[in-house]
Each structure stands twice: as C-alpha cells, then as structure tokens.
Write a protein that holds these residues in place. Sequence first.
Motif, PDB file in Angstrom:
ATOM      1  N   GLY A  22       4.386  93.428 -97.512  1.00  8.73           N
ATOM      2  CA  GLY A  22       5.132  92.738 -98.562  1.00  8.73           C
ATOM      3  C   GLY A  22       4.263  92.112 -99.626  1.00  8.73           C
ATOM      4  O   GLY A  22       4.763  91.399-100.502  1.00  8.73           O
ATOM      5  N   GLY A  23       2.953  92.334 -99.570  1.00 12.59           N
ATOM      6  CA  GLY A  23       2.050  91.830-100.593  1.00 12.59           C
ATOM      7  C   GLY A  23       1.518  90.430-100.380  1.00 12.59           C
ATOM      8  O   GLY A  23       0.712  89.948-101.180  1.00 12.59           O
ATOM      9  N   ALA A  24       1.940  89.738 -99.319  1.00 15.21           N
ATOM     10  CA  ALA A  24       1.483  88.366 -99.086  1.00 15.21           C
ATOM     11  C   ALA A  24       1.693  88.010 -97.616  1.00 15.21           C
ATOM     12  O   ALA A  24       2.424  88.688 -96.886  1.00 15.21           O
ATOM     13  CB  ALA A  24       2.229  87.384 -99.976  1.00 15.21           C
ATOM     14  N   LEU A  25       1.038  86.933 -97.182  1.00 14.47           N
ATOM     15  CA  LEU A  25       1.250  86.355 -95.856  1.00 14.47           C
ATOM     16  C   LEU A  25       1.753  84.929 -96.036  1.00 14.47           C
ATOM     17  O   LEU A  25       1.207  84.179 -96.853  1.00 14.47           O
ATOM     18  CB  LEU A  25      -0.061  86.326 -95.044  1.00 14.47           C
ATOM     19  CG  LEU A  25      -0.751  87.650 -94.763  1.00 14.47           C
ATOM     20  CD1 LEU A  25      -2.103  87.413 -94.078  1.00 14.47           C
ATOM     21  CD2 LEU A  25       0.117  88.554 -93.890  1.00 14.47           C
ATOM     22  N   THR A  26       2.771  84.549 -95.296  1.00 19.75           N
ATOM     23  CA  THR A  26       3.289  83.187 -95.429  1.00 19.75           C
ATOM     24  C   THR A  26       3.880  82.715 -94.111  1.00 19.75           C
ATOM     25  O   THR A  26       4.366  83.519 -93.304  1.00 19.75           O
ATOM     26  CB  THR A  26       4.353  83.106 -96.536  1.00 19.75           C
ATOM     27  OG1 THR A  26       4.751  81.743 -96.714  1.00 19.75           O
ATOM     28  CG2 THR A  26       5.572  83.957 -96.211  1.00 19.75           C
ATOM     29  N   ASP A  27       3.802  81.412 -93.900  1.00 20.93           N
ATOM     30  CA  ASP A  27       4.484  80.794 -92.762  1.00 20.93           C
ATOM     31  C   ASP A  27       5.564  79.834 -93.247  1.00 20.93           C
ATOM     32  O   ASP A  27       6.085  79.022 -92.475  1.00 20.93           O
ATOM     33  CB  ASP A  27       3.487  80.066 -91.860  1.00 20.93           C
ATOM     34  CG  ASP A  27       2.739  78.931 -92.565  1.00 20.93           C
ATOM     35  OD1 ASP A  27       3.028  78.660 -93.763  1.00 20.93           O
ATOM     36  OD2 ASP A  27       1.866  78.310 -91.930  1.00 20.93           O
ATOM     37  N   GLY A  28       5.886  79.918 -94.532  1.00 19.73           N
ATOM     38  CA  GLY A  28       6.896  79.041 -95.122  1.00 19.73           C
ATOM     39  C   GLY A  28       6.326  77.783 -95.729  1.00 19.73           C
ATOM     40  O   GLY A  28       6.982  77.141 -96.554  1.00 19.73           O
ATOM     41  N   VAL A  29       5.103  77.412 -95.335  1.00 17.42           N
ATOM     42  CA  VAL A  29       4.453  76.223 -95.879  1.00 17.42           C
ATOM     43  C   VAL A  29       3.381  76.616 -96.886  1.00 17.42           C
ATOM     44  O   VAL A  29       3.265  76.034 -97.965  1.00 17.42           O
ATOM     45  CB  VAL A  29       3.851  75.361 -94.754  1.00 17.42           C
ATOM     46  CG1 VAL A  29       3.089  74.166 -95.332  1.00 17.42           C
ATOM     47  CG2 VAL A  29       4.949  74.886 -93.805  1.00 17.42           C
ATOM     48  N   GLY A  62      -7.184  67.984 -94.953  1.00 17.15           N
ATOM     49  CA  GLY A  62      -6.592  67.102 -93.959  1.00 17.15           C
ATOM     50  C   GLY A  62      -5.103  67.267 -93.762  1.00 17.15           C
ATOM     51  O   GLY A  62      -4.464  66.466 -93.072  1.00 17.15           O
ATOM     52  N   ARG A  63      -4.499  68.305 -94.329  1.00 16.65           N
ATOM     53  CA  ARG A  63      -3.063  68.531 -94.196  1.00 16.65           C
ATOM     54  C   ARG A  63      -2.723  69.666 -93.229  1.00 16.65           C
ATOM     55  O   ARG A  63      -1.551  69.993 -93.047  1.00 16.65           O
ATOM     56  CB  ARG A  63      -2.448  68.857 -95.562  1.00 16.65           C
ATOM     57  CG  ARG A  63      -2.628  67.778 -96.611  1.00 16.65           C
ATOM     58  CD  ARG A  63      -1.749  68.101 -97.811  1.00 16.65           C
ATOM     59  NE  ARG A  63      -2.034  67.244 -98.953  1.00 16.65           N
ATOM     60  CZ  ARG A  63      -1.355  67.272-100.088  1.00 16.65           C
ATOM     61  NH1 ARG A  63      -0.352  68.149-100.231  1.00 16.65           N
ATOM     62  NH2 ARG A  63      -1.650  66.490-101.098  1.00 16.65           N
ATOM     63  N   GLY A  64      -3.761  70.279 -92.671  1.00 14.57           N
ATOM     64  CA  GLY A  64      -3.519  71.387 -91.749  1.00 14.57           C
ATOM     65  C   GLY A  64      -3.338  72.718 -92.441  1.00 14.57           C
ATOM     66  O   GLY A  64      -3.044  73.729 -91.775  1.00 14.57           O
ATOM     67  N   TYR A  65      -3.511  72.755 -93.764  1.00 17.52           N
ATOM     68  CA  TYR A  65      -3.297  74.004 -94.492  1.00 17.52           C
ATOM     69  C   TYR A  65      -4.327  75.073 -94.120  1.00 17.52           C
ATOM     70  O   TYR A  65      -3.997  76.268 -94.042  1.00 17.52           O
ATOM     71  CB  TYR A  65      -3.341  73.759 -96.004  1.00 17.52           C
ATOM     72  CG  TYR A  65      -2.126  73.051 -96.560  1.00 17.52           C
ATOM     73  CD1 TYR A  65      -1.004  72.813 -95.783  1.00 17.52           C
ATOM     74  CD2 TYR A  65      -2.098  72.612 -97.882  1.00 17.52           C
ATOM     75  CE1 TYR A  65       0.113  72.168 -96.302  1.00 17.52           C
ATOM     76  CE2 TYR A  65      -0.989  71.979 -98.421  1.00 17.52           C
ATOM     77  CZ  TYR A  65       0.110  71.752 -97.621  1.00 17.52           C
ATOM     78  OH  TYR A  65       1.216  71.118 -98.144  1.00 17.52           O
ATOM     79  N   MET A  66      -5.579  74.672 -93.924  1.00 18.97           N
ATOM     80  CA  MET A  66      -6.602  75.668 -93.628  1.00 18.97           C
ATOM     81  C   MET A  66      -6.413  76.256 -92.232  1.00 18.97           C
ATOM     82  O   MET A  66      -6.683  77.436 -92.007  1.00 18.97           O
ATOM     83  CB  MET A  66      -7.993  75.061 -93.777  1.00 18.97           C
ATOM     84  CG  MET A  66      -8.267  74.482 -95.154  1.00 18.97           C
ATOM     85  SD  MET A  66      -7.794  75.577 -96.533  1.00 18.97           S
ATOM     86  CE  MET A  66      -8.982  76.888 -96.334  1.00 18.97           C
ATOM     87  N   THR A  67      -5.948  75.449 -91.306  1.00 20.75           N
ATOM     88  CA  THR A  67      -5.629  75.981 -89.974  1.00 20.75           C
ATOM     89  C   THR A  67      -4.489  76.989 -90.075  1.00 20.75           C
ATOM     90  O   THR A  67      -4.524  78.060 -89.438  1.00 20.75           O
ATOM     91  CB  THR A  67      -5.249  74.849 -89.016  1.00 20.75           C
ATOM     92  OG1 THR A  67      -6.384  73.994 -88.831  1.00 20.75           O
ATOM     93  CG2 THR A  67      -4.808  75.396 -87.663  1.00 20.75           C
ATOM     94  N   ARG A  68      -3.490  76.669 -90.861  1.00 19.73           N
ATOM     95  CA  ARG A  68      -2.390  77.625 -91.073  1.00 19.73           C
ATOM     96  C   ARG A  68      -2.913  78.935 -91.671  1.00 19.73           C
ATOM     97  O   ARG A  68      -2.524  80.033 -91.256  1.00 19.73           O
ATOM     98  CB  ARG A  68      -1.338  77.009 -92.004  1.00 19.73           C
ATOM     99  CG  ARG A  68      -0.512  75.892 -91.373  1.00 19.73           C
ATOM    100  CD  ARG A  68       0.449  75.291 -92.400  1.00 19.73           C
ATOM    101  NE  ARG A  68       1.309  74.284 -91.805  1.00 19.73           N
ATOM    102  CZ  ARG A  68       2.456  74.521 -91.180  1.00 19.73           C
ATOM    103  NH1 ARG A  68       2.898  75.786 -91.094  1.00 19.73           N
ATOM    104  NH2 ARG A  68       3.169  73.542 -90.671  1.00 19.73           N
ATOM    105  N   ALA A  69      -3.807  78.806 -92.662  1.00 17.39           N
ATOM    106  CA  ALA A  69      -4.362  79.997 -93.302  1.00 17.39           C
ATOM    107  C   ALA A  69      -5.174  80.833 -92.318  1.00 17.39           C
ATOM    108  O   ALA A  69      -5.062  82.063 -92.282  1.00 17.39           O
ATOM    109  CB  ALA A  69      -5.228  79.597 -94.495  1.00 17.39           C
TER     110      ALA A  69
END
Length: 350
Positions: free
Chosen positions: A176-183, A278-285
């Motif tokens: 689909g051209g991208a990866l997402t978890d909704g956040v 510090g928001r957890g974004y890099m872990t999500r990525a």
Amino acid sequence: MITLRPLRDADAEDLVAACNDPLIQRFVPTLPAPYTREHALWWIREGAPTVAARGGQIWAIVDPATDRLLGSVATQPGTLGYWVAPWARRRGVATEATRQGTAWAFAHGYERLELTTHPENVISQRVALAAGFRSEGLRRAAEQSRGGGRHDMLVWSRLPSDPPGPTGRLIPDLPGGALTDGVITLSPVRPEDAEEMFALRNLPEVVASNVPPVEMSREDVEQRCRLAAGTWLTGISVDLTIRETATGAFVGEINLFYQEPPTQQAMIGYAAAPAFRGRGYMTRAANLVADWAFGQVGVMRLIAGTAPDNIGSQRVLEKAGFVREGYTRSRLPGANGTRIDDVLWARLPN
C-alpha cells in the motif's frame, strides 16, 4: 497493446513534441534542445537507417488502432534504450516495447543486452526490472550531463538464458506504499523531504551517531533524497520518513540496510527530531520495520548498533524486542581519526 514499426515522416510532429518533453530532455541529454522538425526528419531519414545498417534497429512504438507515435525503442549491438511520450505513460508501453526489442535482439544473434538508466530515473529502472533486466551496479561518470559535466548511470543487463521478467527484487515495495500502526506512518523518502531531513541529520547528537560522524551538506541531503527510490529498487537501502498519522508532522527517519542477503541479515538505523523524543514513536517505527522485514523482505536476523552512552536508543531497541549481544571496542570511525565503541543489538523473527 503496441506495435513496433520503422519511423516515418508522418511521425515528425509527434517526435518533436515528445523530444521536447522536460523529462525526456533531462534523461536523454544527447538530444538537441530545442528539438526541431529538422532534427526529427534527419533522424527518421538518416540517423535511424544508419543504425540499422550497423546491425541495430530503431523502432517507433505506435498505437495499433491509430498508428500514433507513443515512443521509441532502439537496439544497437549489445545495448538497448527506450523513451515514451508524455501522452502514453503509465500504460506499460515501455515495458512491452523493451520486451519486444529484446526478443528481436536475441533472435538476431545478440548474446547480451545492456541498458543504462539515470540514478534518479526510477520509472525507467522499474521498466528494466519488469522486462527481465538485472542490476549490475553503478558506472561512474558514464554520461555527459546537459549543460556540462558528467553523471553516473546504473547498469542493467539481460542474457538470452534469463527469465523474461519481471526480475525479482531483493527489497519489495511497502504494502500500500506505507507502513502504519495508526499512530505513526512510515513512507519512502522523497525529494520534497530534503528540508526536514537536512535539519534532522545536522543536529549535533545525530551527527555524533553518524558513521563517520560528519555533517552532511544541503546538497548531499538533497541528492540522497532524490536517489532514495533508486537505492531501494536496486536493493542497497530503504530510507523512510516517520510522521504522525494524525497531524503529518515530521518525527524522524528510519533506515533498513540489507547488507548480507546470503545470511538474511539486515540492519536498521534511525533518528528522531527533538520534539518527538520520549513518546515511544521510535519503538513503534522499529517494530513496523522489523515486522515488514521479517514478514515480506525475508530477513531472518535484524541488527542495530548504539553508542555505549546512548541510553535513549538502547531503550528504543529493548522495547522493540532487540536483545543486547555484545560490546565491541573501537569498531566504528569517530571524529579526527579516532575510533569509537559500539553496542550490538539483534532481533529474530517472533
């Protein structure tokens, strides 16, 4: 879908319109600018017949229903090239013409075909892959640039014994051209990301984690953004932006380097803008990339490295399921000729 035939005088008007197209002018720098009717008629009456007399062939790609010119494909001993007019793009015209031109060449005794593409001409690279050509690497300063200087070219080849295509890729496109978890959403780096990427990559703490730890010029960052799609297609690396799904705000970048395909081992690297740490974004990525790498790329071992004092990055990896495997002294080049230590982390498929 298409027909290949010799060029005719009646093609001159469309030939002029196509050869003055900005993309064709950019990626075929040997064309005169502007390209006139006199140039077109010379090519039709003298240039193309000369190529044929020397063992090659120049075809007009035409619509079988209307006979209108859609582009051109050419073979000369050992080489193949193509272009498609702006009114015929995104229809598979170049791929089909390349396949037919390749079949003609092999039927007439060619033992190898090679084509070259500009590193930024991603559409042409996709045509080469779709038509069964394989990447052979980079030819430095291989072609003269319009306006002076020279530029690199990517080399692609096909042998008579090769499958007809498409050629399998080491690293596929994102579903689909991208990866997402909704956040957060991860998307391929594009030229328009250069300003945000330049600001991120020249933060002192990001520079310190670079290998080697040197600042990147704006020109270098812009070039890397322009080349990102091509390095992905040829299996060198994957460069992704990280953005908040809800706002579109630029969070940072994350990269996948598939350095060891025979061992199915790849490496990730990442950097976050200060406002989003510090928001957890890099872990999500990291989780999104890991799941994609294990599930669709075929990676069986994913590694990452951190500086011994980079506690934030180590926490990202721990939360993303990476396990610390060791401490390597003086593994990486540092500033001013020094060497720096590195902590190795690894994650296996779940």
